[in-house]
Design a protein around this motif. Structure first.
Motif, PDB file in Angstrom:
ATOM      1  N   MET A   3     -13.496  51.616  66.885  1.00  0.00           N
ATOM      2  CA  MET A   3     -14.743  50.861  67.044  1.00  0.00           C
ATOM      3  C   MET A   3     -15.726  51.775  67.774  1.00  0.00           C
ATOM      4  O   MET A   3     -15.361  52.417  68.760  1.00  0.00           O
ATOM      5  N   CYS A   4     -16.952  51.817  67.273  1.00  0.00           N
ATOM      6  CA  CYS A   4     -17.934  52.767  67.812  1.00  0.00           C
ATOM      7  C   CYS A   4     -19.193  51.991  68.204  1.00  0.00           C
ATOM      8  O   CYS A   4     -20.165  51.942  67.440  1.00  0.00           O
ATOM      9  N   PRO A   5     -19.170  51.362  69.388  1.00  0.00           N
ATOM     10  CA  PRO A   5     -20.231  50.412  69.733  1.00  0.00           C
ATOM     11  C   PRO A   5     -21.631  51.006  69.811  1.00  0.00           C
ATOM     12  O   PRO A   5     -22.592  50.306  69.543  1.00  0.00           O
ATOM     13  N   ASN A   6     -21.752  52.271  70.183  1.00  0.00           N
ATOM     14  CA  ASN A   6     -23.103  52.822  70.374  1.00  0.00           C
ATOM     15  C   ASN A   6     -23.500  53.816  69.295  1.00  0.00           C
ATOM     16  O   ASN A   6     -24.529  54.466  69.403  1.00  0.00           O
ATOM     17  N   SER A   7     -22.686  53.944  68.272  1.00  0.00           N
ATOM     18  CA  SER A   7     -22.942  54.965  67.256  1.00  0.00           C
ATOM     19  C   SER A   7     -23.559  54.330  66.019  1.00  0.00           C
ATOM     20  O   SER A   7     -23.557  53.107  65.865  1.00  0.00           O
ATOM     21  N   TYR A   8     -24.033  55.179  65.119  1.00  0.00           N
ATOM     22  CA  TYR A   8     -24.667  54.660  63.908  1.00  0.00           C
ATOM     23  C   TYR A   8     -23.648  53.900  63.053  1.00  0.00           C
ATOM     24  O   TYR A   8     -23.903  52.790  62.601  1.00  0.00           O
ATOM     25  N   PHE A   9     -22.482  54.514  62.851  1.00  0.00           N
ATOM     26  CA  PHE A   9     -21.434  53.835  62.081  1.00  0.00           C
ATOM     27  C   PHE A   9     -20.572  53.029  63.046  1.00  0.00           C
ATOM     28  O   PHE A   9     -20.034  53.571  64.009  1.00  0.00           O
ATOM     29  N   ALA A  10     -20.447  51.734  62.773  1.00  0.00           N
ATOM     30  CA  ALA A  10     -19.781  50.835  63.713  1.00  0.00           C
ATOM     31  C   ALA A  10     -18.266  51.033  63.710  1.00  0.00           C
ATOM     32  O   ALA A  10     -17.624  50.936  64.749  1.00  0.00           O
ATOM     33  N   LEU A  11     -17.700  51.302  62.535  1.00  0.00           N
ATOM     34  CA  LEU A  11     -16.250  51.468  62.426  1.00  0.00           C
ATOM     35  C   LEU A  11     -15.931  52.772  61.717  1.00  0.00           C
ATOM     36  O   LEU A  11     -16.589  53.122  60.731  1.00  0.00           O
ATOM     37  N   VAL A  12     -14.934  53.470  62.225  1.00  0.00           N
ATOM     38  CA  VAL A  12     -14.436  54.676  61.550  1.00  0.00           C
ATOM     39  C   VAL A  12     -12.925  54.516  61.447  1.00  0.00           C
ATOM     40  O   VAL A  12     -12.248  54.367  62.469  1.00  0.00           O
ATOM     41  N   THR A  13     -12.416  54.517  60.240  1.00  0.00           N
ATOM     42  CA  THR A  13     -10.978  54.281  60.072  1.00  0.00           C
ATOM     43  C   THR A  13     -10.389  55.307  59.107  1.00  0.00           C
ATOM     44  O   THR A  13     -11.119  55.978  58.377  1.00  0.00           O
ATOM     45  N   THR A  14      -9.066  55.377  59.114  1.00  0.00           N
ATOM     46  CA  THR A  14      -8.429  56.120  58.030  1.00  0.00           C
ATOM     47  C   THR A  14      -8.605  55.263  56.782  1.00  0.00           C
ATOM     48  O   THR A  14      -8.600  54.029  56.863  1.00  0.00           O
ATOM     49  N   GLY A  15      -8.756  55.908  55.635  1.00  0.00           N
ATOM     50  CA  GLY A  15      -8.862  55.139  54.399  1.00  0.00           C
ATOM     51  C   GLY A  15      -7.557  54.389  54.160  1.00  0.00           C
ATOM     52  O   GLY A  15      -6.518  54.730  54.730  1.00  0.00           O
ATOM     53  N   MET A  16      -7.611  53.374  53.324  1.00  0.00           N
ATOM     54  CA  MET A  16      -6.395  52.636  53.006  1.00  0.00           C
ATOM     55  C   MET A  16      -5.478  53.510  52.146  1.00  0.00           C
ATOM     56  O   MET A  16      -5.941  54.470  51.525  1.00  0.00           O
ATOM     57  N   ALA A  17      -4.197  53.181  52.122  1.00  0.00           N
ATOM     58  CA  ALA A  17      -3.247  54.026  51.397  1.00  0.00           C
ATOM     59  C   ALA A  17      -2.281  53.163  50.599  1.00  0.00           C
ATOM     60  O   ALA A  17      -1.988  52.029  50.982  1.00  0.00           O
TER      61      ALA A  17
ATOM     62  N   LEU B 271      -8.979  60.663  53.439  1.00  0.00           N
ATOM     63  CA  LEU B 271     -10.301  60.049  53.293  1.00  0.00           C
ATOM     64  C   LEU B 271     -10.593  59.279  54.569  1.00  0.00           C
ATOM     65  O   LEU B 271      -9.838  58.385  54.943  1.00  0.00           O
ATOM     66  N   VAL B 272     -11.662  59.662  55.238  1.00  0.00           N
ATOM     67  CA  VAL B 272     -12.097  58.915  56.420  1.00  0.00           C
ATOM     68  C   VAL B 272     -13.147  57.927  55.937  1.00  0.00           C
ATOM     69  O   VAL B 272     -13.974  58.250  55.085  1.00  0.00           O
ATOM     70  N   TYR B 273     -13.089  56.738  56.488  1.00  0.00           N
ATOM     71  CA  TYR B 273     -13.901  55.632  55.994  1.00  0.00           C
ATOM     72  C   TYR B 273     -14.824  55.217  57.137  1.00  0.00           C
ATOM     73  O   TYR B 273     -14.342  54.917  58.236  1.00  0.00           O
ATOM     74  N   LEU B 274     -16.128  55.285  56.908  1.00  0.00           N
ATOM     75  CA  LEU B 274     -17.086  54.883  57.948  1.00  0.00           C
ATOM     76  C   LEU B 274     -17.908  53.720  57.414  1.00  0.00           C
ATOM     77  O   LEU B 274     -18.407  53.779  56.287  1.00  0.00           O
ATOM     78  N   MET B 275     -18.060  52.693  58.215  1.00  0.00           N
ATOM     79  CA  MET B 275     -18.789  51.518  57.719  1.00  0.00           C
ATOM     80  C   MET B 275     -19.775  51.029  58.773  1.00  0.00           C
ATOM     81  O   MET B 275     -19.503  51.079  59.972  1.00  0.00           O
ATOM     82  N   THR B 276     -20.904  50.554  58.307  1.00  0.00           N
ATOM     83  CA  THR B 276     -21.887  50.000  59.234  1.00  0.00           C
ATOM     84  C   THR B 276     -22.927  49.191  58.486  1.00  0.00           C
ATOM     85  O   THR B 276     -23.005  49.231  57.253  1.00  0.00           O
ATOM     86  N   SER B 277     -23.698  48.438  59.234  1.00  0.00           N
ATOM     87  CA  SER B 277     -25.001  48.014  58.729  1.00  0.00           C
ATOM     88  C   SER B 277     -25.971  48.613  59.739  1.00  0.00           C
ATOM     89  O   SER B 277     -25.650  48.669  60.929  1.00  0.00           O
ATOM     90  N   PRO B 278     -27.122  49.110  59.292  1.00  0.00           N
ATOM     91  CA  PRO B 278     -27.984  49.821  60.236  1.00  0.00           C
ATOM     92  C   PRO B 278     -28.328  48.925  61.427  1.00  0.00           C
ATOM     93  O   PRO B 278     -28.722  47.773  61.234  1.00  0.00           O
ATOM     94  N   PRO B 279     -28.134  49.427  62.645  1.00  0.00           N
ATOM     95  CA  PRO B 279     -28.386  48.585  63.817  1.00  0.00           C
ATOM     96  C   PRO B 279     -29.874  48.330  64.028  1.00  0.00           C
ATOM     97  O   PRO B 279     -30.641  49.267  64.205  1.00  0.00           O
ATOM     98  N   VAL B 280     -30.276  47.080  63.939  1.00  0.00           N
ATOM     99  CA  VAL B 280     -31.672  46.720  64.227  1.00  0.00           C
ATOM    100  C   VAL B 280     -31.628  45.628  65.291  1.00  0.00           C
ATOM    101  O   VAL B 280     -31.044  44.569  65.071  1.00  0.00           O
ATOM    102  N   GLU B 281     -32.227  45.918  66.445  1.00  0.00           N
ATOM    103  CA  GLU B 281     -32.192  44.939  67.535  1.00  0.00           C
ATOM    104  C   GLU B 281     -33.170  43.805  67.252  1.00  0.00           C
ATOM    105  O   GLU B 281     -34.268  44.052  66.746  1.00  0.00           O
ATOM    106  N   ASN B 282     -32.762  42.592  67.583  1.00  0.00           N
ATOM    107  CA  ASN B 282     -33.636  41.434  67.366  1.00  0.00           C
ATOM    108  C   ASN B 282     -34.686  41.394  68.475  1.00  0.00           C
ATOM    109  O   ASN B 282     -34.337  41.433  69.659  1.00  0.00           O
ATOM    110  N   ASN B 283     -35.971  41.321  68.108  1.00  0.00           N
ATOM    111  CA  ASN B 283     -37.017  41.298  69.144  1.00  0.00           C
ATOM    112  C   ASN B 283     -37.236  39.899  69.702  1.00  0.00           C
ATOM    113  O   ASN B 283     -38.148  39.665  70.483  1.00  0.00           O
ATOM    114  N   GLY B 284     -36.405  38.965  69.310  1.00  0.00           N
ATOM    115  CA  GLY B 284     -36.486  37.610  69.857  1.00  0.00           C
ATOM    116  C   GLY B 284     -37.235  36.659  68.949  1.00  0.00           C
ATOM    117  O   GLY B 284     -37.143  35.442  69.102  1.00  0.00           O
TER     118      GLY B 284
END
Ligand SMILES: Cc1cc2nc3c(=O)[nH]c(=O)nc-3n(C[C@H](O)[C@H](O)[C@H](O)COP(=O)(O)OP(=O)(O)OC[C@H]3O[C@@H](n4cnc5c(N)ncnc54)[C@H](O)[C@@H]3O)c2cc1C
Length: 631
Positions: free
Chosen positions: A470-484, A501-514
């Motif tokens: 889990m990568c809380p402050n990075s662009y990609f939220a999760l980095v895992t080994t690919g499935m096998a 195969l390394v698998y990186l997944m995210t949705s671009p982090p956009v902070e809610n301005n309220g």
């Protein structure tokens, strides 16, 4: 400055072309190698699964659609093709292909069906990414990944899988313990990046139980580079030993759990800093595609975040009153994800595309794209074709207009099923009543990125920490080994010196301005995706992996062999959210009102079920086909 991987991409493409050399004239092979892959599906060597770089909603897929949706521009006229069909299906995702399958079964094998898609490959989100390296093949799903709770699929979806020969239990047996399919108690990494904490580190352990105050949660939390006071508060939050700093509003607790943002709860009531709450972001970003500022307390708890302990019996009772239950989720991963479904459907609909019939021979079956669109086949699948207009004609036919390689053309059919995106429905179906157009486009699809990075040796990853990081402050939220998997002749290489195969997944982090809803954030994030060139994504990937593997001998220049970045600007189907949507009465939700058939046109696709899963896509197809055969 990290080097770019483009050159290796080219080498990767060449090795794939060379792999097909046995069945091709050598001169043709070398010609293909010299110029890269051909762009027309009928040409020798056209094989999009091995393409690297920016994939998913790749360049060229959206120009025509955006001209129509954003500027109302479409071709002034279309040339009529001398082709007539019983059914035209728009979209070759799981839903469109299932619709073609169900229609053939219900209306007759001789029915003529045309499938159209705006991508250079079929499958929609369920596409295959394929890599070849030093004689080994590695495959993965470029988007839609697993059968989720297949035991709960509808009878129609289960029957479809059985009829086409997709035995989920065979796939399950072949699954090897890697990535998300690792054992439930397998260690996960929490990556603390140097940009936030001054030094890269990974704290490895059973983080999911830790968020519920179980296992060695105190040890794990105390290993995080947080101020001591924050660590104490976090421990008190996950095990419930520290009362809320500010009680929740009195009255209807369930309403509060549904209407208060999780982050507000964690910051204002639990007393954590906003920075600490980022630790909870990674799974939220890949499930809800927002941060914790845009999901409710209840949605956070359902995603596995802390809260139950501190809310106590009263909180549990409130959650249970709304149907909340602690249930495990059953995931089954095929080697190439849900591309297993779309490839098997294509092989069933157009048998000459690939040899074999079973799930065991599917993964290694090489697909011949020149077979997809042949006039002598009852089912034709046409790629690189964006549909711009679907009209019920006065003679009872449906005309379907599309642009392929810049050419505007039109075909006629008895029926049409639009299995694309709900957001496109109003633009391609101008005859829909205005109210229905509004309902159809109510839900905004969430944007996602899923990258596969082929590294030469698995060792740095295996040494860095968890199978899932889990990568809380990075662009990609999760980095895992690919499935096998080990299935038929396919076996994912598993050794530390084998490629991975390394698998990186995210949705671009956009902070809610309220003042923004989740849909506003999805639109902003989508535009970010369009505006970001591949090179920038590549740099983010290299920097993040270099930080995550900082304590190993990982060297991006030496170790990264290829990158395939699946950009899903239009990702998950919109599912209603506690904070942003009212509770609609049964049958009155926008997706239900927006999918009503119009003349000889029906609507499928997971959007029409407001359900971002493979079974939602199949169920939508079944409903649409029922409408067509009963019409
Ligand atoms: C990154 C990611 C991960 C996912 N993981 C899972 C998972 O693990 N398990 C799961 O069950 N689900 C998962 N999903 C959900 C996924 O959406 C569904 O499983 C399923 O693939 C949806 O199929 P579909 O046919 O409804 O839509 P799509 O796959 O989106 O197919 C629709 C197709 O229609 C095309 N189209 C749209 N408009 C037009 C037009 N005007 N002309 C021509 N073509 C058009 C689209 O471009 C697309 O190719 C995931 C989704 C994403 C994005």
């Amino acid at each position: 400055m990290p080097k770019k991987i483009t050159r290796r991409d080219f080498i990767n493409g060449v090795s794939v072309a060379a792999a097909g050399a046995a069945v091709m004239d050598p001169k043709a092979v070398w010609a293909e190698m010299a110029k890269g892959q051909p762009t027309t599906p009928g040409a020798t060597g056209y094989y999009p699964p091995t393409r690297t770089g920016l994939r998913g909603n790749h360049e060229g897929t959206y120009d025509v659609a955006h001209a129509l949706a954003w500027n109302g521009e479409s071709p002034a006229s279309y040339s009529a093709l001398d082709e007539e069909y019983d059914l035209v299906v728009v979209g070759t995702g799981i839903s469109g292909l299932s619709a073609a399958y169900f229609y053939q079964r219900e209306a007759g094998q001789d029915k003529r069906i045309l499938l159209l898609d705006n991508h250079d490959d079929f499958g929609g989100h369920a596409k295959r990414n394929e890599f070849h390296f030093e004689g080994q093949m590695l495959v993965s799903g470029g988007g839609s990944g697993n059968f989720q709770d297949p035991g709960k699929y509808s009878p129609e979806a289960k029957q479809l899988l059985t009829e086409v020969g997709l035995d989920v239990e065979v796939i399950r047996k072949g699954q090897l313990p890697r990535g998300f399919a690792a054992e439930m108690d397998a260690p996960m990494g929490m990556y603390n990046d140097a940009a936030t904490y001054g030094k890269d580190s990974v704290v490895t352990g059973a983080w999911l139980p830790a968020w519920q105050g179980m296992g060695n949660y105190q040890e794990l939390i105390n290993a995080l580079p947080l101020p001591e006071n924050e660590r104490k508060k976090l421990i008190g939050f996950v095990d419930g030993s520290r009362p809320l700093e500010k009680p929740l509003p009195k009255g209807d607790l369930l309403k509060t759990l549904k209407r208060m943002p999780y982050q507000t709860f964690a910051v204002e009531h639990v007393g954590l800093s906003k920075q600490t709450t980022r630790l909870f972001d990674p799974y939220v970003r890949v499930t809800h595609c927002t941060g914790t500022d845009s999901i409710s307390i209840m949605e956070g708890i359902k995603t596995g975040l802390p809260g139950l302990a501190v809310l106590g019996d009263e909180g549990m009772a409130a959650l249970q009153s709304s149907g909340f239950a602690f249930e495990g989720v059953d995931f089954v991963w095929a080697p190439d994800g849900n591309a297993t479904i779309t490839r098997q459907l294509v092989r069933r609909l157009i048998p000459s595309v690939a040899p074999g019939q079973t799930v065991e021979d599917l993964v290694t079956a090489r697909f011949d794209y020149s077979q997809l669109d042949r006039p002598d086949h009852p089912v034709r699948l046409r790629l690189n074709s964006t549909v711009t207009r679907i009209l019920n004609e006065s003679d009872g036919a449906v005309s379907v207009a599309y642009v392929q390689d810049g050419k505007p053309v039109e075909v006629k059919a008895k029926h049409c099923i639009f299995a694309g995106f709900n957001g496109m429905t109003p633009h391609v179906c101008p005859q829909l009543p205005e109210e229905q157009k509004k309902n159809a486009s109510y839900g905004v699809k969430s944007p996602l990125l899923l990258a596969h990075v082929l590294i030469r040796k698995a060792r740095p990853f295996l040494e860095a920490g968890g199978q899932v990081n889990m990568c809380p402050n990075s662009y990609f939220a999760l980095v895992t080994t690919g499935m096998a998997s080990k299935i038929g002749d396919y076996e994912t290489p598993m050794g530390p010196d084998d490629p991975l195969l390394v698998y990186l997944m995210t949705s671009p982090p956009v902070e809610n301005n309220g003042s923004q809803s989740a849909s506003d954030l999805y639109r902003l994030a989508r535009h970010q995706l369009y505006a970001t060139p591949f090179e920038e994504f590549e740099t983010k990937i290299i920097e993040q992996l270099s930080g995550l593997f900082a304590n190993t001998d990982f060297d991006a220049d030496r170790d990264i062999e290829a990158i395939t970045l699946n950009r899903w600007s239009h990702g998950y189907a919109y599912a209603y959210m506690d904070l942003w949507d009212p509770e609609f009465p049964e049958g009155q939700a926008p997706h239900e009102l927006g999918r009503k058939p119009l003349g000889n046109i029906s609507f499928a696709g997971s959007d029409t079920e407001a359900r971002a899963y493979a079974d939602g896509a199949m169920d939508a197809a079944w409903r649409a086909v029922q409408e067509r055969v009963r019409a």
